[in-house]
Every structure is written in C-alpha cells, then in structure tokens.
Design a protein around this motif. Sequence first.
Motif, short mmCIF file in Angstrom:
data_model
loop_
_atom_site.label_atom_id
_atom_site.label_comp_id
_atom_site.label_asym_id
_atom_site.label_seq_id
_atom_site.Cartn_x
_atom_site.Cartn_y
_atom_site.Cartn_z
N LEU A 1 0.55 -1.41 0.07
CA LEU A 1 -0.26 0.10 0.21
C LEU A 1 0.93 1.64 -0.17
CD1 LEU A 1 -2.94 -0.56 1.94
CD2 LEU A 1 -2.97 0.58 0.18
N ALA B 1 2.34 1.90 -3.24
CA ALA B 1 1.45 2.23 -4.70
C ALA B 1 1.30 4.17 -4.17
CB ALA B 1 0.16 1.00 -4.42
N LEU C 1 -4.65 7.48 -2.09
CA LEU C 1 -4.27 7.34 -3.63
C LEU C 1 -6.04 8.07 -4.50
CD1 LEU C 1 -4.11 3.67 -2.99
CD2 LEU C 1 -2.18 5.52 -4.15
N SER D 1 -4.43 -1.62 -4.29
CA SER D 1 -3.24 -0.80 -4.58
C SER D 1 -3.14 -0.74 -5.96
CB SER D 1 -1.64 -1.40 -3.87
OG SER D 1 -2.72 -1.13 -2.84
#
Lengths: 229, 106, 82
Positions: A67, A70, A210, B75
Amino acid sequence: MSRLLTAPMTFAIGVILTVAVLDLPEIPAGLTPTVLASMEMSGVGHPVTGVLLNFRGYDTWLEVGVLLLAMQAVLLLQRSYDLSLLPSDPPANPVLSWFTHLLVPAMVLVAGYLLWMGTKAPGGAFQAGAILGAAGVLLRLAGYRSVAVLRGVLMRALLLMGFGLFLVVAVGVMAFGMQFFQYPGRPAGEIIFALEIAISVATGLTLAALFVGGRPARRHADGERRGSH
Amino acid sequence: MSQFLLYSLASVALFCIGLHGLIAHRHLLRKIVAMNVMASGVFLLLVSIARRNQDMVADPVPHAMVLTGIVVAVSTTAFALALARRICLETGRVSIEEEEEQGDTQ
Amino acid sequence: MDFDQLLDLLLVTALLGVAWKALASPDLFKAVVLFIAFGLLMSLAWIRLNAPDIALAEAAIGAGLTGTLLLDAVRQMSVRQE
C-alpha cells in the motif's frame, strides 16, 4: 491476425484450468485444525484475525508495504507530498452536504466498532481502514479538502505509521532475546490491538490519499503546475 | 453439484472472461477492469477451496490470503489508474494502438 | 435441488453475466457501473462461502473504493477527449 487467436487461447487456458480444478485431491482438513488449536496462543478470539495479524503477520506487514509503495508511486506522479495543490471539487449541493454531515461521523463510529469487534468476530483492521478511507473520499467529493489538509511531515508520519509499527514490533522483540516477529506470549493480544489501530488509520489515510492524489494537477500554458484557483 | 464444484468452475470462467478482456480490449480503463475481474476469479477459487470440507469451520488461512489480495488489488488499480490518467494528460491517448503493418515504412 | 443450491446457481449465473456485460459493454461509464454491481455480487458470494470478513472488505474496497477510482478516471478521460 493475433486478435483471432485470443478467444481460442483463452478457451484452451480455461479447459486446462478446469481439468486442474476437477483434479484436486480428496477433501482434506486443511489448516483449520492447526489454526484452531493455536488460538489461545495467538491472543485473539477470531481465527482470521489471528492468522492475519499473528501467524501470518509477516504477510500483513508486507501488504501494508505494498500500500505504501502504491502511495509513493502515485505521489511520485504528482511530484509532491503536498496534496493541497491539486484541484478540488466545487462545494456540494445541499443534499450531499447534509448527507455527508450525517454519514461521516457514523462511518468513523462503524470503523471503530469493526476494529474492536475484529478481535472476536468478523471485522478487523482492514475493514475498518476501508471505511475510514471511504469517509475520506466522501469528504473530498462533498467539496472539503479532506486528506489534503495534511502536509509535509505529518502526512509522511501517518502514512508510515502502519508499516513502521510492525517493523518496530518485529525488530523490537529481538532485543528481548526472541526471534524476528515472534510475539511474546502474554501481551500478544495487546500488541495485536495496537497494530490493528495503526494499520486501520494508516490504511484509511492511504486509501483516501490514493483517491485524492490520483487526479493529475492542471497544467497551464507555460507548463508549470498551478493549484486550483 | 456441490458448492465447491460450482464456485470453482465459476472462478475459472471469471478468470477466463477477465483474461480475454485484458488481451482483447485496447482501452486502458477496460484493461484495468478486466484485471480486477481476473483477480476476483482467483480469490473465488481460493475461498471455495477453503470451504471444501463442509463439516468444519472454513479454513482461515486462505481467507487471510484473499484479504491481503484484495488490498493489493486496489493498490495496483489505484497506481494503474494514476498512470493511465497521466498518459491521457500527456499524450491525449487512452488506448494502446496497434502497430499497423505497412509495407513501405520498414 | 434445494433452496441453497438454487441460490448458489442463480448467484453464479448473475456473477458471470454481469462480468461479461461489464467487459463487453461499449459505453465505458456503463461498464464501470456494472463492475461495481459485480463487486457487490461478489460480496454475496463471499457470504455464501462463509467468509464474512472478506465480504466486508470486498464491499468496501473492491466495489466501493475501486468503483470510485474508476468512475473518477472515466470522468476525467472523457472530458479530456472532447
């Protein structure tokens, strides 16, 4: 020409996989007895949470790392840790505003409940983190700056919190003479709960970031990046 | 037909639908959706294997693996979407164009 | 065929049908919305397979967050192309 090969090739792969699935050996007990027998040692009451955060804690640690990677990649595309430079949505219409005011506190409450119940019933850190992330996204869609209010050191610290606490626990127990990632016997439940809190906050923040960070910043005619007006 | 058989065959079908979509489509977003469908197929197979023995509680180890897999999938999707949007911003193209074979450009 | 088996069969048929339509639909927005529906049906499948933790995670992350990310990308890309 190669376009015509796609369907037969996929069909052939499907046939091979079907044969493999039908060929699986007879019904074994799997790992269930082993896990259920070790539940007192793990410090939690729910098997999936025990596996996720204790027996296979190494995998969970690496998952939090993925995570983080990313997030790092998305922030690299933005070339900045400061998400407040990105264009935000216009203020929402009254219905969405009212709905957000109603729903976001309830979401935080539900996330806390799922986090607490994860030790003895279905729930846990990732589910709670997902709901916190969704709350962050909802705030952003309603016109608030949401995750973008955090900048600089605070943003980085919160993102690193999940991964970092895992690392501290895993290496820290070595100072007491145990192996890497070996939880001590009696405080295992408390350690797991602390890790769960860190994971859910960090995951929620990462998921919301994100979403917020995925939007490219506007470019003006001279090629320089400007924020929203 | 047992539950395991039904869901495992369904997972193989999902995987193949996703694989076909991943290869056949040229639009970047459709490729990303196809990748997610493939991932869902794999998770379905894992969980139906965990549920094979109907007498006992479901095996928790594949459950933990699938939970990890779902987070990794989101992700990957988020990063792929950020890349795709950046490609669209920089070049204006949203799909992978095939190289046309021309006799006179070689 | 008892009720459980019928429910499983219907659920699997719906899953495969929605997945196929999501990938074969010519309109991109419709494809993403069908993908969100697919995620919610997967949530039901997890419950049928006695995996409530995964059902919670799939509904929130798989359907919710992935769907939001995809919708945002669809909107930005279709604005770009005009």
